[in-house]
Design an enzyme around this catalytic site. Structure first.
Site, PDB file in Angstrom:
ATOM      1  N   GLU A 114      -5.610  -9.240  -0.773  1.00 45.73           N
ATOM      2  CA  GLU A 114      -5.928  -9.095  -2.191  1.00 45.73           C
ATOM      3  C   GLU A 114      -6.515 -10.395  -2.746  1.00 45.73           C
ATOM      4  OE1 GLU A 114      -3.065  -5.784  -4.107  1.00 45.73           O
ATOM      5  OE2 GLU A 114      -1.989  -7.488  -3.253  1.00 45.73           O
ATOM      6  N   GLU A 134       0.698  -2.035   2.970  1.00 48.93           N
ATOM      7  CA  GLU A 134       1.840  -1.686   2.120  1.00 48.93           C
ATOM      8  C   GLU A 134       2.349  -0.266   2.341  1.00 48.93           C
ATOM      9  OE1 GLU A 134      -0.239  -5.044  -0.108  1.00 48.93           O
ATOM     10  OE2 GLU A 134      -0.808  -3.368   1.181  1.00 48.93           O
TER      11      GLU A 134
END
Length: 261
Positions: A114, A134
């Site tokens: 990210e 995730e």
């Protein structure tokens, strides 16, 4: 200048280098590291003496996401606070006045990817791997990964990455446009610094304008972007540096043309 526990900041000339220093944890991000990243990027954004920033990691990891041991021990209130603080951290990178170059030296997973998605230019070595895993924890990215991955990779590529949790060699992201170059490990920092110095040598107002314009272009607002482009260009043309460089170029062109006759 602040002394940091989880990273170091080095400034040489007009180039700043931020290095994550939790190598024993593959530079996994805990709350302290999150706050220090935010602080260092917010400080650099206000520093007119810095023209470009390189961010990298120590050891085999660029950043292997959040520190799972700390992450798992959070209360619901602590979790919400961590996510809110993360929003500020990623904004400090993405909205930094200076271009940010990621030198991806190893794993960039979860929050690490990210952060890469927030950077303006990405150079990686041949061992680097990226992913948003995730889903393997029954979760989804919470630091902008769902939105920025679509912006930078396209929806279908992003879906494959997000829904499988795949960890992918950085070389596979070159064609998608996320990674600019793959270089040998020993060339990673020299190449990142070479680009940073090249960019930092240009007029700061022009580079800042370009960063803002390319960021705006992602919104799809073409008319607004064109108007913004005209405004930025007009200001640069009227500036002392712009006037001088244009006149110097015109004079050199005239001299070459005269010599060619």
């Amino acid at each position: 200048m602040s002394v940091y526990q989880t990273l170091t900041l080095e400034i040489s000339g007009r180039v700043a280098v931020v290095t994550f220093r939790r190598a024993d944890q593959l530079n996994a991000m805990n709350r302290l590291m999150q706050s220090e990243i935010t602080e260092v990027f917010e400080v650099l954004s206000k520093d007119d003496g810095v023209g470009a920033i390189v961010v990298t990691g120590e050891g085999r990891g660029f950043m292997a996401g959040a520190d799972i041991k700390e992450y798992a021990a959070q209360t619901a209130i602590e979790f919400d606070a961590f996510q809110a603080a993360g929003t500020r951290m990623y904004a400090a990178v993405e909205q930094n006045r200076q271009p940010v170059i990621a030198a991806v030296n190893g794993f960039a997973l979860g929050g690490g990817m990210e952060l890469v998605l927030c950077c303006d230019i990405v150079i990686a070595n041949q061992f680097a791997k990226l992913g948003l895993p995730e889903i393997k924890l029954g979760l989804i990215p919470g630091g902008g990964g769902t939105q920025r991955s679509v912006q930078k990779l396209g929806r279908n590529r992003a879906n494959l990455l997000l829904m499988t949790g795949a960890i992918v060699p950085a070389s596979e992201f070159v064609g998608a446009g996320l990674v600019n170059e793959i270089v040998d490990a020993e060339r990673l920092m020299p190449r990142a610094l070479e680009l940073a110095e090249m960019i930092a040598a240009e007029p700061a107002a022009a580079i800042e304008g370009l960063k803002a314009l390319t960021a705006h272009a992602v919104s799809g607002d073409l008319a607004g972007g064109l108007a913004m482009e005209r405004d930025v260009l007009g200001g640069l043309y009227r500036s002392e540096i712009g006037q001088r460089r244009v006149k110097e170029f015109a004079e050199k062109s005239a001299a070459r043309a005269k010599a060619a006759k």
